[in-house]
Scaffold this motif. Structure first.
Motif, PDB file in Angstrom:
ATOM      1  N   CYS A 161       0.848  -1.176   0.000  1.00  0.00           N
ATOM      2  CA  CYS A 161       0.000   0.000   0.000  1.00  0.00           C
ATOM      3  C   CYS A 161       0.895   1.241   0.000  1.00  0.00           C
ATOM      4  O   CYS A 161       1.953   1.241   0.615  1.00  0.00           O
ATOM      5  N   ARG A 162       0.449   2.277  -0.699  1.00  0.00           N
ATOM      6  CA  ARG A 162       1.228   3.499  -0.730  1.00  0.00           C
ATOM      7  C   ARG A 162       0.919   4.319   0.511  1.00  0.00           C
ATOM      8  O   ARG A 162      -0.222   4.601   0.807  1.00  0.00           O
ATOM      9  N   LEU A 163       1.955   4.697   1.230  1.00  0.00           N
ATOM     10  CA  LEU A 163       1.743   5.403   2.481  1.00  0.00           C
ATOM     11  C   LEU A 163       2.077   6.879   2.413  1.00  0.00           C
ATOM     12  O   LEU A 163       1.499   7.675   3.108  1.00  0.00           O
ATOM     13  N   ASN A 164       3.053   7.241   1.599  1.00  0.00           N
ATOM     14  CA  ASN A 164       3.502   8.621   1.575  1.00  0.00           C
ATOM     15  C   ASN A 164       3.655   9.117   0.143  1.00  0.00           C
ATOM     16  O   ASN A 164       4.204   8.417  -0.710  1.00  0.00           O
ATOM     17  N   HIS A 177       5.817  19.219   0.100  1.00  0.00           N
ATOM     18  CA  HIS A 177       4.450  18.689   0.101  1.00  0.00           C
ATOM     19  C   HIS A 177       4.497  17.295   0.716  1.00  0.00           C
ATOM     20  O   HIS A 177       5.437  16.540   0.481  1.00  0.00           O
ATOM     21  N   VAL A 178       3.520  16.963   1.536  1.00  0.00           N
ATOM     22  CA  VAL A 178       3.471  15.630   2.109  1.00  0.00           C
ATOM     23  C   VAL A 178       2.021  15.227   2.319  1.00  0.00           C
ATOM     24  O   VAL A 178       1.203  16.009   2.805  1.00  0.00           O
ATOM     25  N   VAL A 179       1.703  14.014   1.902  1.00  0.00           N
ATOM     26  CA  VAL A 179       0.385  13.425   2.145  1.00  0.00           C
ATOM     27  C   VAL A 179       0.641  12.019   2.657  1.00  0.00           C
ATOM     28  O   VAL A 179       1.344  11.234   2.036  1.00  0.00           O
ATOM     29  N   SER A 180       0.079  11.694   3.835  1.00  0.00           N
ATOM     30  CA  SER A 180       0.417  10.441   4.493  1.00  0.00           C
ATOM     31  C   SER A 180      -0.818   9.703   4.969  1.00  0.00           C
ATOM     32  O   SER A 180      -1.888  10.294   5.145  1.00  0.00           O
ATOM     33  N   ILE A 233       2.804  12.924  15.043  1.00  0.00           N
ATOM     34  CA  ILE A 233       3.839  13.716  14.377  1.00  0.00           C
ATOM     35  C   ILE A 233       3.723  13.556  12.870  1.00  0.00           C
ATOM     36  O   ILE A 233       3.708  14.539  12.123  1.00  0.00           O
ATOM     37  N   ARG A 234       3.648  12.320  12.405  1.00  0.00           N
ATOM     38  CA  ARG A 234       3.659  12.054  10.962  1.00  0.00           C
ATOM     39  C   ARG A 234       2.408  12.558  10.257  1.00  0.00           C
ATOM     40  O   ARG A 234       2.482  13.122   9.165  1.00  0.00           O
ATOM     41  N   LEU A 235       1.258  12.363  10.870  1.00  0.00           N
ATOM     42  CA  LEU A 235       0.010  12.693  10.197  1.00  0.00           C
ATOM     43  C   LEU A 235      -0.462  14.121  10.436  1.00  0.00           C
ATOM     44  O   LEU A 235      -1.290  14.627   9.667  1.00  0.00           O
ATOM     45  N   GLU A 236       0.048  14.786  11.470  1.00  0.00           N
ATOM     46  CA  GLU A 236      -0.462  16.124  11.799  1.00  0.00           C
ATOM     47  C   GLU A 236       0.638  17.177  11.944  1.00  0.00           C
ATOM     48  O   GLU A 236       0.610  18.199  11.260  1.00  0.00           O
ATOM     49  N   VAL A 237       1.615  16.942  12.822  1.00  0.00           N
ATOM     50  CA  VAL A 237       2.629  17.968  13.067  1.00  0.00           C
ATOM     51  C   VAL A 237       3.463  18.234  11.824  1.00  0.00           C
ATOM     52  O   VAL A 237       3.637  19.390  11.404  1.00  0.00           O
ATOM     53  N   LEU A 238       3.988  17.189  11.192  1.00  0.00           N
ATOM     54  CA  LEU A 238       4.828  17.378  10.006  1.00  0.00           C
ATOM     55  C   LEU A 238       4.061  18.019   8.848  1.00  0.00           C
ATOM     56  O   LEU A 238       4.540  19.008   8.266  1.00  0.00           O
ATOM     57  N   PRO A 239       2.864  17.515   8.471  1.00  0.00           N
ATOM     58  CA  PRO A 239       2.116  18.176   7.395  1.00  0.00           C
ATOM     59  C   PRO A 239       1.794  19.640   7.706  1.00  0.00           C
ATOM     60  O   PRO A 239       1.808  20.485   6.796  1.00  0.00           O
ATOM     61  N   TYR A 240       1.503  19.946   8.962  1.00  0.00           N
ATOM     62  CA  TYR A 240       1.210  21.335   9.333  1.00  0.00           C
ATOM     63  C   TYR A 240       2.425  22.220   9.090  1.00  0.00           C
ATOM     64  O   TYR A 240       2.311  23.315   8.519  1.00  0.00           O
TER      65      TYR A 240
END
Length: 453
Positions: A161-164, A177-180, A233-240
């Motif tokens: 599955c593609r995660l990032n 840009h990041v989508v996780s 961190i990965r799903l919220e802090v980093l994308p923010y």
């Protein structure tokens, strides 16, 4: 002070049930007969990062982890083990210890990471770029992204599955840009205003967030304070942080769509052009540094991309646990900390092997274990003080400590936890057996999770 280091060690993750328990928290789960967290601690020590806060979810888990670290790393590391509430997420764990953070920069690393990428290299990149955050990105493991891996060995061949999906500048230093995780859909939209701001962006879908980050302390504490609901961190802090670094970019304009294969899909009305897979090029070339340094009112988000020959895997699923054990006694044996024999295996001198018993390459037998006659062990790890009868076959499996396996048992693709008893002629295939469980005589189990109620 230089960097402060925070290791997020988790607690008793449900994803790893029945392997973890109140007696064996995730951090102490054995990987090639060493606690999982030892791989991270050794890595930090090798980068001369020796002042460490280890955050553990739950008081009892923290006590167990603290006791083991105090014994194993006496006079080697300065470690403070801090207990936090369970199930508060990675951002919640950092928020709980925020007042302990006083250095200019903070290195945050997941306690389940097994890698040979030196944290010091990430820290140096962070300092060199004056970044608000620098994230370690690695190639996706061969067996697929561990965040989505299943527990059954039969699923190894499934398409990962593609995660990032990440957008990088052409120098591959800056994260644009990041989508996780659950945000990844069939199509991902990248807005023109973002590309206009940086001139050129490369879209990648083959990299894994390794959960190793260097943060500017002030920036991190501000986000944790302002965004009280953030848990990840990965799903919220980093994308923010990635999104907010380009606040000053021109607004408006339609988006460029990246489909699930990683290709850029450009609307006909757009003046963008698609050059190749994983690449979307904006009208203007990237001719200048359009991401200001931290002191100019905004911030930079950077990446350190590990080379493809580096090993990087997270122990966050049962399949990942099996994969890592396999790798650490196989292709990544340099991580084990052991010296392998000329037969490419490790058999402790105190082990006793019966007549016509064979232990193949990429196997590990810990101290005090005994095997009867005509046994066969292939690509497996066997823990301490196990008692194994005659005519037993163990393949692609992990057998932990103090396990009793009676005559004629067959174990394949399975994990057998501490103090389990397998009675005569029991068969396990792609199973997980929780601590203290008894597998009855002649029983045959396939793709099951067996645990005491």
């Amino acid at each position: 002070m230089d960097f402060q280091v925070v290791v997020l060690a988790g607690g008793t993750s449900e994803k790893l049930s029945p392997l973890v328990s109140k007696d064996v928290p995730k951090a102490l789960l054995p990987v090639a007969n060493r606690p999982a967290i030892s791989y991270v601690l050794d890595l930090l020590e090798s980068s001369d990062l020796k002042d460490i806060i280890v955050v553990v979810e739950g008081q009892e888990a923290a006590r167990l982890v603290g006791a083991w670290i105090s014994s194993a790393y006496l006079d080697r590391l300065v470690v403070e083990v801090v207990a936090v509430t369970e199930d508060i997420g990675t951002a919640g764990a950092l928020r709980a210890i925020s007042k302990r953070l006083v250095a200019n920069d903070v290195l945050v690393i997941s306690g389940d990471l097994v890698t040979d990428v030196l944290p010091g290299a990430v820290a140096a990149t962070h300092r060199r770029n004056g970044a608000a955050v620098t994230a370690l990105l690695c190639s996706v493991p061969v067996s697929g992204p561990s965040d989505a891996a299943s527990s059954g060995g039969k699923d190894k061949a499934k398409k990962p599955c593609r995660l990032n999906i990440v957008g990088l500048d052409i120098t591959r230093q800056f994260l644009l840009h990041v989508v996780s995780g659950t945000d990844v859909e069939k199509d991902v939209r990248v807005y023109k205003r973002k590309i206009r701001a940086v001139g050129q962006m490369e879209i990648r879908s083959d990299l894994m967030d390794a959960h190793l980050y260097a943060f500017n302390r002030t920036t991190l504490q501000d986000v944790l304070e302002q965004k009280e609901t953030y848990r990840s961190i990965r799903l919220e802090v980093l994308p923010y942080l990635v999104k907010s670094q380009l606040r000053s970019a021109p607004s408006g304009g339609e988006g460029t769509i990246v489909d699930e294969t990683g290709n850029a899909v450009v609307p006909l009305s757009s003046n963008l052009q698609c050059l190749s897979q994983h690449r979307a090029i904006a009208p203007s070339a990237f001719k200048q540094d359009l991401l200001p340094s931290s002191g100019s009112g905004t911030h930079r988000c950077c990446v350190y991309i590990a080379s493809k020959n580096k090993y990087c895997h997270r122990l966050n699923s049962i399949q990942a646990y099996c994969d890592i054990n396999r790798d650490v006694i196989g292709e990544a044996s340099h991580l084990s900390g052991y010296s392998f024999s000329s037969h490419n295996n490790i058999i402790h001198p105190s082990c006793v092997l019966g007549s016509k018993t064979t232990v193949g390459p990429q196997c590990m037998l810990a101290e005090g274990s005994q095997l009867g006659d005509k046994c066969g062990v292939k690509r497996s790890v066997i823990g301490r003080h196990c008692r194994i009868g005659s005519n037993v076959k163990i393949v692609n499996s992990v057998v932990m400590n103090h396990v009793v396996i009676e005559d004629g048992c067959h174990i394949q693709g399975s994990v057998v936890c501490n103090n389990v008893q397998l009675q005569e002629r029991a068969v396990l295939k792609d199973c997980q057996v929780g601590a203290g469980y008894t597998v009855t005589t002649g029983s045959d189990h396939k793709s099951e999770s067996l645990a005491r109620k």
